[in-house]
Design an enzyme around this catalytic site. Structure first.
Site, PDB file in Angstrom:
ATOM      1  N   CYS A   1       8.682  -3.316  21.669  1.00  0.00           N
ATOM      2  CA  CYS A   1       8.356  -3.954  20.595  1.00  0.00           C
ATOM      3  C   CYS A   1       6.688  -2.988  21.575  1.00  0.00           C
ATOM      4  O   CYS A   1       7.146  -2.137  22.261  1.00  0.00           O
ATOM      5  CB  CYS A   1       7.877  -4.994  20.989  1.00  0.00           C
TER       6      CYS A   1
ATOM      7  N   CYS B   1     -16.965  10.698  14.911  1.00  0.00           N
ATOM      8  CA  CYS B   1     -15.869  10.439  13.854  1.00  0.00           C
ATOM      9  C   CYS B   1     -14.709  11.423  13.932  1.00  0.00           C
ATOM     10  O   CYS B   1     -14.265  12.090  14.389  1.00  0.00           O
ATOM     11  CB  CYS B   1     -17.051  11.418  12.516  1.00  0.00           C
TER      12      CYS B   1
ATOM     13  N   ASP C   1      -5.490  -5.080   3.087  1.00  0.00           N
ATOM     14  CA  ASP C   1      -6.453  -4.360   3.732  1.00  0.00           C
ATOM     15  C   ASP C   1      -8.018  -5.038   3.828  1.00  0.00           C
ATOM     16  O   ASP C   1      -7.735  -5.779   2.672  1.00  0.00           O
ATOM     17  CB  ASP C   1      -6.265  -2.659   3.040  1.00  0.00           C
TER      18      ASP C   1
ATOM     19  N   LYS D   1     -10.015  -1.548  -1.342  1.00  0.00           N
ATOM     20  CA  LYS D   1      -9.171  -0.691  -1.372  1.00  0.00           C
ATOM     21  C   LYS D   1      -7.909  -0.935  -2.164  1.00  0.00           C
ATOM     22  O   LYS D   1      -7.281  -0.538  -2.501  1.00  0.00           O
ATOM     23  CB  LYS D   1      -8.805   0.403   0.256  1.00  0.00           C
TER      24      LYS D   1
ATOM     25  N   CYS E   1       5.643  -4.105  24.834  1.00  0.00           N
ATOM     26  CA  CYS E   1       6.877  -3.184  25.409  1.00  0.00           C
ATOM     27  C   CYS E   1       5.932  -2.215  26.077  1.00  0.00           C
ATOM     28  O   CYS E   1       6.444  -1.556  27.619  1.00  0.00           O
ATOM     29  CB  CYS E   1       7.973  -3.740  25.070  1.00  0.00           C
TER      30      CYS E   1
ATOM     31  N   ASN F   1      -8.184  -9.823   6.773  1.00  0.00           N
ATOM     32  CA  ASN F   1      -8.485  -9.282   7.936  1.00  0.00           C
ATOM     33  C   ASN F   1      -7.170  -9.762   8.155  1.00  0.00           C
ATOM     34  O   ASN F   1      -7.221 -11.163   8.505  1.00  0.00           O
ATOM     35  CB  ASN F   1      -9.343  -9.396   8.597  1.00  0.00           C
TER      36      ASN F   1
ATOM     37  N   CYS G   1       8.820 -11.111  22.648  1.00  0.00           N
ATOM     38  CA  CYS G   1       9.346 -10.764  22.329  1.00  0.00           C
ATOM     39  C   CYS G   1      11.125 -11.187  23.451  1.00  0.00           C
ATOM     40  O   CYS G   1      12.335  -9.833  23.564  1.00  0.00           O
ATOM     41  CB  CYS G   1       9.033  -9.275  23.055  1.00  0.00           C
TER      42      CYS G   1
HETATM   43  P1  ATP Z   1     -11.081   6.443   9.991  1.00  0.00           P
HETATM   44  O1  ATP Z   1     -10.778   5.017  10.991  1.00  0.00           O
HETATM   45  O2  ATP Z   1     -10.507   6.850   9.622  1.00  0.00           O
HETATM   46  O3  ATP Z   1     -13.034   6.398  10.116  1.00  0.00           O
HETATM   47  P2  ATP Z   1     -10.100   3.794   7.574  1.00  0.00           P
HETATM   48  O4  ATP Z   1     -11.096   2.941   8.909  1.00  0.00           O
HETATM   49  O5  ATP Z   1     -10.537   4.102   6.704  1.00  0.00           O
HETATM   50  O6  ATP Z   1     -11.071   5.571   8.438  1.00  0.00           O
HETATM   51  P3  ATP Z   1      -6.908   4.625   7.709  1.00  0.00           P
HETATM   52  O7  ATP Z   1      -6.199   5.291   9.507  1.00  0.00           O
HETATM   53  O8  ATP Z   1      -7.294   5.958   7.140  1.00  0.00           O
HETATM   54  O9  ATP Z   1      -9.130   4.083   8.468  1.00  0.00           O
HETATM   55  O10 ATP Z   1      -6.828   3.139   7.655  1.00  0.00           O
HETATM   56  C1  ATP Z   1      -6.250   1.668   7.775  1.00  0.00           C
HETATM   57  C2  ATP Z   1      -6.645   1.185   7.646  1.00  0.00           C
HETATM   58  O11 ATP Z   1      -5.979  -0.397   7.976  1.00  0.00           O
HETATM   59  C3  ATP Z   1      -8.523   0.934   6.954  1.00  0.00           C
HETATM   60  O12 ATP Z   1      -8.155   0.836   5.349  1.00  0.00           O
HETATM   61  C4  ATP Z   1      -8.359  -0.366   7.685  1.00  0.00           C
HETATM   62  O13 ATP Z   1      -9.481  -0.878   7.065  1.00  0.00           O
HETATM   63  C5  ATP Z   1      -6.868  -1.032   7.537  1.00  0.00           C
HETATM   64  N1  ATP Z   1      -6.660  -2.235   8.744  1.00  0.00           N
HETATM   65  C6  ATP Z   1      -7.335  -1.666   9.796  1.00  0.00           C
HETATM   66  N2  ATP Z   1      -7.053  -3.158  10.310  1.00  0.00           N
HETATM   67  C7  ATP Z   1      -7.085  -4.199   9.608  1.00  0.00           C
HETATM   68  C8  ATP Z   1      -6.752  -5.348   9.935  1.00  0.00           C
HETATM   69  N3  ATP Z   1      -6.945  -6.394  10.813  1.00  0.00           N
HETATM   70  N4  ATP Z   1      -6.365  -6.273   8.505  1.00  0.00           N
HETATM   71  C9  ATP Z   1      -6.147  -5.940   7.432  1.00  0.00           C
HETATM   72  N5  ATP Z   1      -6.692  -4.518   7.273  1.00  0.00           N
HETATM   73  C10 ATP Z   1      -6.640  -3.289   8.450  1.00  0.00           C
HETATM   74 ZN    ZN Z   2       8.374  -6.356  23.863  1.00  0.00          ZN
END
Ligand code: ATP
Ligand code: ZN
Length: 290
Positions: free
Chosen positions: A188, A211, A67, A90, A191, A113, A269
Site C-alpha cells: 500500500c 514552480c 477536486d 475544475k 508500506c 477537499n 493494511c
Molecule cells: P501544480 O501543482 O503543478 O501547480 P495542480 O495543483 O493543478 O498544479 P495537478 O498535479 O495538475 O496539480 O493536479 C492535482 C489535482 O489534485 C489538483 O487539481 C488539485 O486541486 C487536486 N487535489 C489535490 N489535493 C486534493 C484534495 N485533498 N482534495 C481534492 N482535490 C485535491
Molecule cells: Zn501497507
C-alpha cells in the site's frame, strides 16, 4: 443527442463502433461491460482530467470526480481545460466538457477537499455506494499532487478493501509513475512510498519562486497508462502494470510488483494482509481437495 445502442449492429456514426472492434478482434470478451462500470477519480488536474476524458470517450458508465481547485490561466500548459473555463471549479468545468463528449455517461462532481473529516467521510460513502446502481464503485484512481491526499485515499481504500491506482509526476516532469494497489496483496502507499513521490512531496511543501514544470507530455503519458490499466482491470484483458515507472530523459520504463510490508504502520493494511493470506491458504486447500 444520445448514442443509441452498443449492440453488435452498432451504426457507423456511433463513436463506440470502433471500440467494439476490440471485441470482434478477440482482445476483449465483452466490451459493452464498460457501460456498467464506474470509476472514482480524485484530482482532475493535469493527469486526472485527461484520464477522465479518456474513460469518457471509451464509453465508461459512470464517473465520480473530486477536486477543490479552480481552473486558472496557468493550467493552459496542460491538456483538457480551456481559457473559457478560467474561474470555474475544475469539477464543474470537467463535468460540462465530459458530459458533452459522451451524453450517456453519468457524472457526479464534488468540489471538495478529501482530507477534511467531512470530505473523507463523503469519499468513503461514494466508494461504497457510487456505482451505477448504488453498488460499490469498481475502481478508485488518485491523480492528486500531495502526500496528505494520497494518504487519505490509501487509508480509505485499505479500510474498504478497495482496489485503487496511484499516480505521480515529478516536479521537473522528467519522471512519472503509476502504481496499482490491491489491499493486502500488493504494497500500500504506507508500506513503501515510491521515491518519486517522496521527492516531489518535499517540493510540494511550497518553496518560494519554485514552480512545477508540468509538461503536458509527461502528464498525458501518465494519464494514458492509468486509462489503459483501468480498461484492462474493468474489462479483464492483458496484465496489470503494478508499479510502472517512466524516465522521460532516457525514455526508459520499469515495471515491477512490491509485496506488502508485514510491518506497515497502517493497521487496516495489516488486517487485509492477514485476510488475504487466509484466503490464499483456503484456495490452495480447495484445489488440493479437488
Ligand atoms: P501544480 O501543482 O503543478 O501547480 P495542480 O495543483 O493543478 O498544479 P495537478 O498535479 O495538475 O496539480 O493536479 C492535482 C489535482 O489534485 C489538483 O487539481 C488539485 O486541486 C487536486 N487535489 C489535490 N489535493 C486534493 C484534495 N485533498 N482534495 C481534492 N482535490 C485535491
Ligand atoms: Zn501497507
Amino acid at each position: 443527442q444520445k448514442y443509441k445502442g452498443m449492440s453488435e449492429e452498432v451504426k457507423d456514426d456511433n463513436p463506440y463502433s470502433r471500440l467494439m472492434a476490440l471485441k470482434r478482434m478477440g482482445v476483449v470478451q465483452n466490451y459493452e461491460k464498460i457501460r456498467d462500470c464506474s470509476v472514482l477519480v480524485v484530482g482532475v488536474g493535469g493527469v486526472g482530467s485527461v484520464l477522465a476524458e479518456m474513460l469518457t470517450r471509451c464509453g465508461l458508465g459512470k464517473l465520480i470526480i473530486y477536486d477543490y481547485d479552480k481552473v486558472e490561466l496557468a493550467n493552459m500548459n496542460r491538456l483538457f481545460y480551456t481559457p473559457q473555463q478560467v474561474g470555474l471549479s475544475k469539477v464543474d468545468a470537467a463535468k460540462g466538457t465530459l458530459q458533452s463528449i459522451n451524453p450517456e455517461i453519468t457524472i457526479e462532481a464534488y468540489n471538495m477537499n478529501i482530507t477534511t473529516n467531512s470530505g473523507f467521510e463523503h469519499l468513503l460513502d461514494r466508494i461504497k455506494k457510487g456505482g451505477k446502481n448504488g453498488e460499490r464503485i469498481n475502481l478508485v484512481v488518485s491523480c492528486v499532487d500531495n502526500y496528505a491526499a494520497r494518504m487519505a485515499i490509501n487509508t480509505g481504500c485499505n479500510e474498504l478493501d478497495q482496489i485503487w491506482f496511484e499516480s505521480g509526476v515529478s516536479e521537473d516532469a522528467m519522471s512519472a509513475h503509476i502504481q496499482i494497489m490491491i489491499p493486502g496483496e500488493t504494497a500500500c502507499f504506507a508500506c513503501a512510498t515510491p521515491l518519486a513521490v517522496v521527492e516531489s512531496n518535499e517540493h510540494t511543501i511550497k518553496r518560494e519562486g519554485v514552480c512545477a514544470a508540468s509538461l503536458p507530455t509527461t502528464m498525458g503519458i501518465t494519464a494514458g497508462f492509468l486509462a489503459q490499466n483501468a480498461l484492462k482491470f474493468l474489462l479483464d484483458f492483458g496484465d496489470l502494470a503494478f508499479v510502472l515507472a517512466y524516465n522521460a530523459k532516457a525514455d526508459f520504463f520499469t515495471n515491477y510488483m512490491i509485496k506488502p510490508n508485514s510491518e506497515c504502520k497502517e493497521n487496516e493494511c495489516r488486517k487485509r494482509q492477514a485476510e488475504k493470506a487466509v484466503n490464499k491458504q483456503e484456495n490452495i486447500l480447495e484445489r488440493l481437495e479437488q
